[in-house]
Design a protein around this motif. Sequence first.
Motif, short mmCIF file in Angstrom:
data_model
loop_
_atom_site.label_atom_id
_atom_site.label_comp_id
_atom_site.label_asym_id
_atom_site.label_seq_id
_atom_site.Cartn_x
_atom_site.Cartn_y
_atom_site.Cartn_z
N GLN A 40 40.36 -41.21 -62.31
CA GLN A 40 39.43 -41.63 -63.13
C GLN A 40 37.81 -42.07 -62.74
OE1 GLN A 40 40.78 -42.96 -65.69
NE2 GLN A 40 43.06 -43.33 -65.47
N GLY A 41 37.85 -42.27 -60.93
CA GLY A 41 36.45 -41.93 -61.11
C GLY A 41 36.50 -39.86 -60.93
N PHE A 89 35.88 -39.90 -51.24
CA PHE A 89 35.47 -38.93 -50.59
C PHE A 89 36.06 -37.65 -51.02
CE2 PHE A 89 36.29 -42.56 -47.36
CZ PHE A 89 34.94 -42.18 -46.90
N TYR A 90 36.15 -37.65 -51.40
CA TYR A 90 37.52 -36.81 -53.04
C TYR A 90 36.22 -35.69 -53.95
CZ TYR A 90 42.09 -37.92 -52.94
OH TYR A 90 43.48 -38.11 -52.74
N THR A 149 31.64 -45.37 -55.19
CA THR A 149 30.96 -45.97 -53.89
C THR A 149 32.00 -45.99 -52.86
OG1 THR A 149 32.06 -48.56 -54.14
CG2 THR A 149 29.41 -48.04 -54.37
N SER A 150 31.54 -45.80 -51.58
CA SER A 150 32.42 -45.80 -50.70
C SER A 150 33.53 -46.57 -50.20
CB SER A 150 32.05 -45.68 -49.09
OG SER A 150 31.11 -47.21 -49.03
N ASP A 151 33.75 -47.28 -51.09
CA ASP A 151 35.06 -48.50 -51.71
C ASP A 151 35.98 -47.55 -52.71
OD1 ASP A 151 34.62 -50.37 -49.40
OD2 ASP A 151 33.26 -51.58 -50.99
N ALA A 164 32.93 -47.51 -43.46
CA ALA A 164 32.31 -47.42 -41.42
C ALA A 164 32.51 -45.64 -41.56
CB ALA A 164 33.10 -48.65 -40.41
N ILE A 165 32.97 -45.13 -42.24
CA ILE A 165 33.56 -43.85 -42.06
C ILE A 165 32.87 -42.64 -42.53
CG2 ILE A 165 33.99 -41.66 -43.31
CD1 ILE A 165 37.18 -43.19 -41.77
#
Length: 450
Positions: free
Chosen positions: A320-321, A346-347, A339-341, A251-252
């Motif tokens: 890892q991402g 956010f990094y 994805t946002s999950d 949602a954010i």
Amino acid sequence: MELLIEKGLMFGNLIRVDSPVLVERYNRALKHLTGRETEQNVFHIDISGYSPEIGDEFGDDLYLNHKGVNRQFILLTTEQATAPLLNAKLSTSRGILRQFIEENRAELFALTARDAVAGELVNSVYMADTPAKLFDIRKITIEADTTSGTVAAAAKLGAMIDRFKTAPDGWYDDVLIADMIGMAKKTGDVLRNPVSLRKMSFGQENFWTAHFGGIYIFRDVEHPAAIVAGPKDAVGDLPIPYTFDLRDRSAIAKFLSLNDLVEPIIKARGIDAAAILHQKMDFIVASVAAQMKEDLTGATRQDLRRLGRHYAAQLPPEWQGLAALLRWAEEDGPWPTITSDHPAYFYTLRAKSHVDADLVNRLLAELTPLDIRQLFICHKEAFYDAYARWPEEKQAYVVDFLDHEYQVDKAGARAALYGHVDPAPELPHVSRSDLMARVGPWGAITRGRG
């Protein structure tokens, strides 16, 4: 916290007050605002005139900020414009004070040459005892004068001068002339040296507050919402269409995207995105190594790369991402699906260049706590809270990095990371209030009531 203080990473850039004249002026202003006086002969003050030494003496860190919503200030010098704001309860307060000083620099320089200037950031809320009360903060107006009332007296003298010039019997009014002479002895020549301060008000539509564990309020965006650091159920119904907490990552992410508040670091102009990703990955490796009790004293990038290989199995999905994104950027690897999950999502973002960029970067810092540089720059309160819980190995590494890599060129570091400087707060502007802003795009699942 002693190491942070020693390196100037906490209580840094404060103004030292050690002159008996300035101490006396401060006490006069303090008595004027709070009815109290300090017994300190030497102390340090922030941009608002708050002193940690006096706060300790009084046992009250909010002695100039009653209930956390009525920020008062004492100006002894215009040099306070460069000082930080300690114990900030509203994210806009320092920007407002800084703009007030900068736009009245000449007048404040003249006034503080003879007296302290005392004032308040005035709003209609005197106590935020419920989260909903914070939404009543709509406008901040600055009221300020010297402790002897020089500005008010100058305004009164100006009115007398106008009357003297325009009234038919002004030249013959002995009482008026005597009053003018008496007032001029107090204010000086207000015609050659006007003593006035600009009337300044600031809209409070989008801001962060430390109250109730931390709340981000975004009202002046196309799709308004509040984001709380703790569980959203704990704040109750808020007078805004949607309320999220930091666990509502999807949602954010949608909120930030729909309001066009962020951009991917990898696509941002004017920065070395690969270097930023490398550094974020180093911070994550350092955090893992510190947990394993590794000595990180003087650790270089090569040292961290070695430690990363050694603890590869312990590296979290955030690392890892970012590594997958870096392979795409530097080695023509496949585009990673983050994805946002994904914990790394956010990094990979930063705020776009807009008036609320600092507020958005503050939110991103809270969503990316392993990025210690972002946390320190954008959210000091969260940084100090996290620092107190870190193992000594991580504390030492972080202090060494910030001291040698950030402190030496703060402006350069911020430009390299964000590509823009702090935007100054603007005067009030009209909030959007169309149907979509009231209803929002998220549906009824996460919608707040009230």
